[in-house]
Design a protein around this motif. Structure first.
Motif, PDB file in Angstrom:
ATOM      1  N   ALA A  51       0.835  -1.206   0.000  1.00 35.22           N
ATOM      2  CA  ALA A  51       0.000   0.000   0.000  1.00 35.22           C
ATOM      3  C   ALA A  51       0.868   1.253   0.000  1.00 35.22           C
ATOM      4  O   ALA A  51       0.604   2.216  -0.739  1.00 35.22           O
ATOM      5  CB  ALA A  51      -0.912  -0.003   1.216  1.00 35.22           C
ATOM      6  N   ASP A  52       1.920   1.233   0.824  1.00 28.54           N
ATOM      7  CA  ASP A  52       2.831   2.386   0.865  1.00 28.54           C
ATOM      8  C   ASP A  52       3.513   2.577  -0.486  1.00 28.54           C
ATOM      9  O   ASP A  52       3.693   3.708  -0.952  1.00 28.54           O
ATOM     10  CB  ASP A  52       3.892   2.184   1.963  1.00 28.54           C
ATOM     11  CG  ASP A  52       3.292   2.267   3.362  1.00 28.54           C
ATOM     12  OD1 ASP A  52       2.182   2.818   3.488  1.00 28.54           O
ATOM     13  OD2 ASP A  52       3.935   1.775   4.307  1.00 28.54           O
ATOM     14  N   LYS A  54       2.313   1.662  -3.428  1.00 26.95           N
ATOM     15  CA  LYS A  54       1.332   2.183  -4.374  1.00 26.95           C
ATOM     16  C   LYS A  54       1.154   3.679  -4.217  1.00 26.95           C
ATOM     17  O   LYS A  54       1.081   4.419  -5.202  1.00 26.95           O
ATOM     18  CB  LYS A  54      -0.010   1.472  -4.179  1.00 26.95           C
ATOM     19  CG  LYS A  54      -0.046   0.055  -4.729  1.00 26.95           C
ATOM     20  CD  LYS A  54      -1.431  -0.551  -4.562  1.00 26.95           C
ATOM     21  CE  LYS A  54      -1.500  -1.944  -5.184  1.00 26.95           C
ATOM     22  NZ  LYS A  54      -2.839  -2.557  -4.998  1.00 26.95           N
ATOM     23  N   VAL A  55       1.079   4.129  -2.972  1.00 31.22           N
ATOM     24  CA  VAL A  55       0.935   5.564  -2.720  1.00 31.22           C
ATOM     25  C   VAL A  55       2.151   6.312  -3.248  1.00 31.22           C
ATOM     26  O   VAL A  55       2.034   7.340  -3.922  1.00 31.22           O
ATOM     27  CB  VAL A  55       0.750   5.834  -1.210  1.00 31.22           C
ATOM     28  CG1 VAL A  55       0.826   7.326  -0.927  1.00 31.22           C
ATOM     29  CG2 VAL A  55      -0.582   5.288  -0.739  1.00 31.22           C
ATOM     30  N   SER A  56       3.326   5.761  -2.954  1.00 32.14           N
ATOM     31  CA  SER A  56       4.557   6.395  -3.415  1.00 32.14           C
ATOM     32  C   SER A  56       4.630   6.418  -4.933  1.00 32.14           C
ATOM     33  O   SER A  56       5.042   7.415  -5.540  1.00 32.14           O
ATOM     34  CB  SER A  56       5.763   5.643  -2.840  1.00 32.14           C
ATOM     35  OG  SER A  56       6.974   6.180  -3.316  1.00 32.14           O
ATOM     36  N   ALA A  58       2.059   6.332  -7.057  1.00 31.49           N
ATOM     37  CA  ALA A  58       1.073   7.290  -7.550  1.00 31.49           C
ATOM     38  C   ALA A  58       1.605   8.714  -7.438  1.00 31.49           C
ATOM     39  O   ALA A  58       1.436   9.536  -8.347  1.00 31.49           O
ATOM     40  CB  ALA A  58      -0.234   7.145  -6.776  1.00 31.49           C
ATOM     41  N   GLN A  59       2.268   9.011  -6.325  1.00 29.47           N
ATOM     42  CA  GLN A  59       2.843  10.342  -6.133  1.00 29.47           C
ATOM     43  C   GLN A  59       3.953  10.593  -7.149  1.00 29.47           C
ATOM     44  O   GLN A  59       4.067  11.694  -7.707  1.00 29.47           O
ATOM     45  CB  GLN A  59       3.369  10.478  -4.703  1.00 29.47           C
ATOM     46  CG  GLN A  59       2.280  10.503  -3.646  1.00 29.47           C
ATOM     47  CD  GLN A  59       2.828  10.453  -2.229  1.00 29.47           C
ATOM     48  OE1 GLN A  59       3.971  10.033  -2.001  1.00 29.47           O
ATOM     49  NE2 GLN A  59       2.022  10.876  -1.274  1.00 29.47           N
TER      50      GLN A  59
END
Length: 270
Positions: A51-52, A54-56, A58-59
């Protein structure tokens, strides 16, 4: 009495043995439960890391698009963002594939009485004679879609990240004339706020090999034709823009032969 005592002792021994088995089983279950708890904790930790990530990611993609857009504006070399939503792309592609699979052969085309915006007519009847080529390579003699704008900001092939680029991008100021590359019939007009944005598709008939020839013009600011309308080679069909997935005003031009997107470069001439 002695027999009863011996029987009780025997039964007690059996109960003790069973008790030991139960205790052993409970111990094994306890160990397995502990192992499962460890595995569960490991899975949860892995999920959190994913999850981390994916967030990274996406950013990073958003920052990549921002920097690319800034570079594009400075250099005035416009194309599409690299990180568009895959599901949106597939949705648009499916819709276009369905349209292409339903196109009639030029020999089957007849006159239409009311060619308004009804897209159900794209697989049906069209007006007049001589609007479509029938087994002629003249269908592949294409003019540039944005007259006077011949520089290319993104060629047919692939971006550096490996994603396919299925057309040629011609940068041009917003409102520039976009013309039909060859005579034909408008088979699709779509206005999206993603993907191709405002785009037009024109059916030109078949080439000498019998392949159905279709061209696509994307990211327009406005569209000047409707489904079922006949167009001449070089006739204006839209005004250029930057709608949909676009970093700046340009014409994204595609050539489709029998549902396969090919490099238009080999068929374009001024």
């Amino acid at each position: 009495m002695q027999k009863a005592i011996r029987r009780c002792v025997t039964e007690q021994d059996g109960l003790n043995a069973k008790k030991k088995e139960v205790e052993k089983t409970q111990k094994e279950l306890s160990l397995k439960s502990a192992d499962l708890q460890k595995e569960k904790a490991a899975v949860e930790e892995k999920q959190n890391r994913i999850a981390d990530t994916k967030v990274s990611l996406a950013q990073s993609r958003a920052e990549s698009d921002r920097l690319f857009a800034e570079y594009s504006r400075k250099m005035q070399i416009y194309t599409e963002f690299r990180n568009e939503d895959e599901e949106l792309i597939k949705q648009v592609d499916r819709e276009i594939d369905d349209l292409l699979s339903g196109l009639k052969d030029p020999s089957e085309v007849t006159t239409v009485k009311d060619p308004e915006h009804d897209e159900s007519k794209v697989t049906g009847d069209y007006s007049g004679d001589g609007e479509l080529f029938s087994r002629s390579n003249a269908a592949l003699s294409l003019t540039y879609p944005a007259p006077g704008h011949y520089s290319v900001s993104q060629s047919f092939g692939h971006y550096r990240n490996g994603r396919a680029h299925t057309g040629i991008d011609f940068p041009c100021p917003k409102g520039s004339k976009i013309v039909a590359a060859q005579k034909g019939i408008v088979v699709k007009v779509k206005r999206l706020n993603y993907s191709y944005g405002y785009y037009v598709m024109v059916y030109h008939g078949t080439d000498a090999k019998g392949r159905k020839v279709v061209t696509l013009y994307a990211h327009n600011s406005s569209i000047l034709v409707s489904v079922g309308q006949s167009v001449r080679k070089g006739q204006q069909i839209a005004k250029s823009g930057s709608t949909g997935n676009s970093t700046g005003p340009h014409c994204h031009f595609e050539l489709i032969l029998n549902s396969s997107k090919v490099n238009p470069k080999n068929y374009l001439s001024k």
